[in-house]
Scaffold this motif. Sequence first.
Motif, PDB file in Angstrom:
ATOM      1  N   GLU A  10       0.835  -1.210   0.000  1.00 39.84           N
ATOM      2  CA  GLU A  10       0.000   0.000   0.000  1.00 39.84           C
ATOM      3  C   GLU A  10       0.866   1.255   0.000  1.00 39.84           C
ATOM      4  O   GLU A  10       0.600   2.208  -0.736  1.00 39.84           O
ATOM      5  N   VAL A  11       1.920   1.264   0.826  1.00 42.22           N
ATOM      6  CA  VAL A  11       2.799   2.434   0.906  1.00 42.22           C
ATOM      7  C   VAL A  11       3.551   2.633  -0.405  1.00 42.22           C
ATOM      8  O   VAL A  11       3.617   3.753  -0.921  1.00 42.22           O
ATOM      9  N   LEU A  12       4.103   1.579  -0.961  1.00 44.72           N
ATOM     10  CA  LEU A  12       4.846   1.709  -2.230  1.00 44.72           C
ATOM     11  C   LEU A  12       3.932   2.177  -3.362  1.00 44.72           C
ATOM     12  O   LEU A  12       4.326   3.018  -4.177  1.00 44.72           O
ATOM     13  N   ASN A  13       2.720   1.654  -3.417  1.00 42.25           N
ATOM     14  CA  ASN A  13       1.769   2.098  -4.440  1.00 42.25           C
ATOM     15  C   ASN A  13       1.390   3.561  -4.239  1.00 42.25           C
ATOM     16  O   ASN A  13       1.236   4.313  -5.212  1.00 42.25           O
ATOM     17  N   THR A  14       1.251   3.972  -2.986  1.00 42.06           N
ATOM     18  CA  THR A  14       0.909   5.362  -2.701  1.00 42.06           C
ATOM     19  C   THR A  14       2.053   6.288  -3.095  1.00 42.06           C
ATOM     20  O   THR A  14       1.821   7.357  -3.668  1.00 42.06           O
ATOM     21  N   ILE A  15       3.287   5.882  -2.818  1.00 45.51           N
ATOM     22  CA  ILE A  15       4.446   6.691  -3.238  1.00 45.51           C
ATOM     23  C   ILE A  15       4.420   6.878  -4.748  1.00 45.51           C
ATOM     24  O   ILE A  15       4.599   7.987  -5.254  1.00 45.51           O
ATOM     25  N   ASP A  16       4.197   5.804  -5.481  1.00 48.37           N
ATOM     26  CA  ASP A  16       4.164   5.881  -6.950  1.00 48.37           C
ATOM     27  C   ASP A  16       3.050   6.789  -7.449  1.00 48.37           C
ATOM     28  O   ASP A  16       3.245   7.546  -8.388  1.00 48.37           O
ATOM     29  N   SER A  17       1.888   6.727  -6.828  1.00 52.83           N
ATOM     30  CA  SER A  17       0.769   7.531  -7.317  1.00 52.83           C
ATOM     31  C   SER A  17       0.846   8.983  -6.846  1.00 52.83           C
ATOM     32  O   SER A  17       0.437   9.892  -7.570  1.00 52.83           O
ATOM     33  N   ILE A  18       1.399   9.219  -5.673  1.00 52.45           N
ATOM     34  CA  ILE A  18       1.421  10.574  -5.123  1.00 52.45           C
ATOM     35  C   ILE A  18       2.546  11.426  -5.729  1.00 52.45           C
ATOM     36  O   ILE A  18       2.465  12.646  -5.727  1.00 52.45           O
ATOM     37  N   GLN A  19       3.585  10.790  -6.255  1.00 50.79           N
ATOM     38  CA  GLN A  19       4.709  11.563  -6.773  1.00 50.79           C
ATOM     39  C   GLN A  19       4.337  12.418  -7.986  1.00 50.79           C
ATOM     40  O   GLN A  19       5.052  13.340  -8.335  1.00 50.79           O
ATOM     41  N   ASN A  67      -7.049   5.189   3.670  1.00 46.17           N
ATOM     42  CA  ASN A  67      -6.342   5.886   2.594  1.00 46.17           C
ATOM     43  C   ASN A  67      -5.762   7.208   3.068  1.00 46.17           C
ATOM     44  O   ASN A  67      -4.634   7.564   2.702  1.00 46.17           O
ATOM     45  N   THR A  68      -6.501   7.932   3.885  1.00 53.13           N
ATOM     46  CA  THR A  68      -6.021   9.205   4.421  1.00 53.13           C
ATOM     47  C   THR A  68      -4.792   8.990   5.299  1.00 53.13           C
ATOM     48  O   THR A  68      -3.812   9.742   5.198  1.00 53.13           O
ATOM     49  N   ASP A  69      -4.817   7.971   6.133  1.00 53.88           N
ATOM     50  CA  ASP A  69      -3.679   7.680   7.009  1.00 53.88           C
ATOM     51  C   ASP A  69      -2.427   7.346   6.200  1.00 53.88           C
ATOM     52  O   ASP A  69      -1.329   7.817   6.522  1.00 53.88           O
ATOM     53  N   VAL A  70      -2.574   6.541   5.164  1.00 51.89           N
ATOM     54  CA  VAL A  70      -1.430   6.156   4.341  1.00 51.89           C
ATOM     55  C   VAL A  70      -0.882   7.372   3.585  1.00 51.89           C
ATOM     56  O   VAL A  70       0.328   7.615   3.578  1.00 51.89           O
ATOM     57  N   ILE A  71      -1.757   8.149   2.983  1.00 58.94           N
ATOM     58  CA  ILE A  71      -1.322   9.336   2.238  1.00 58.94           C
ATOM     59  C   ILE A  71      -0.631  10.331   3.167  1.00 58.94           C
ATOM     60  O   ILE A  71       0.408  10.910   2.816  1.00 58.94           O
ATOM     61  N   THR A  72      -1.157  10.520   4.369  1.00 55.98           N
ATOM     62  CA  THR A  72      -0.548  11.435   5.327  1.00 55.98           C
ATOM     63  C   THR A  72       0.843  10.959   5.727  1.00 55.98           C
ATOM     64  O   THR A  72       1.797  11.750   5.751  1.00 55.98           O
ATOM     65  N   ALA A  73       0.989   9.681   6.031  1.00 57.85           N
ATOM     66  CA  ALA A  73       2.290   9.132   6.427  1.00 57.85           C
ATOM     67  C   ALA A  73       3.303   9.243   5.287  1.00 57.85           C
ATOM     68  O   ALA A  73       4.461   9.612   5.510  1.00 57.85           O
TER      69      ALA A  73
END
Length: 88
Positions: A10-19, A67-73
Amino acid sequence: MELYNLMENEVLNTIDSIQKEVEIKCQCEKCRLDIAAIALNNLSPKYVVTEKGYLYAKVNNMNYQFNTDVITAVTKAIEMVSENPKHD
């Protein structure tokens, strides 16, 4: 299936999408992994050992607060690593 921390994916996918939305000064693999490590240390792990457990955890992760917690972290980790990269 082996012991697996669903949160890592989840974290790696979020990094890829948020960048695409958040400026990450360095796009190297070292900084990406530093961001992931910092974010994961600030989130609760989600370990599973069976396919059924994986599917159950995935469904439970499909909510707004998760999702909010992961994006915030991840966002906080990006800020930390961007300010203090561990390489030249």
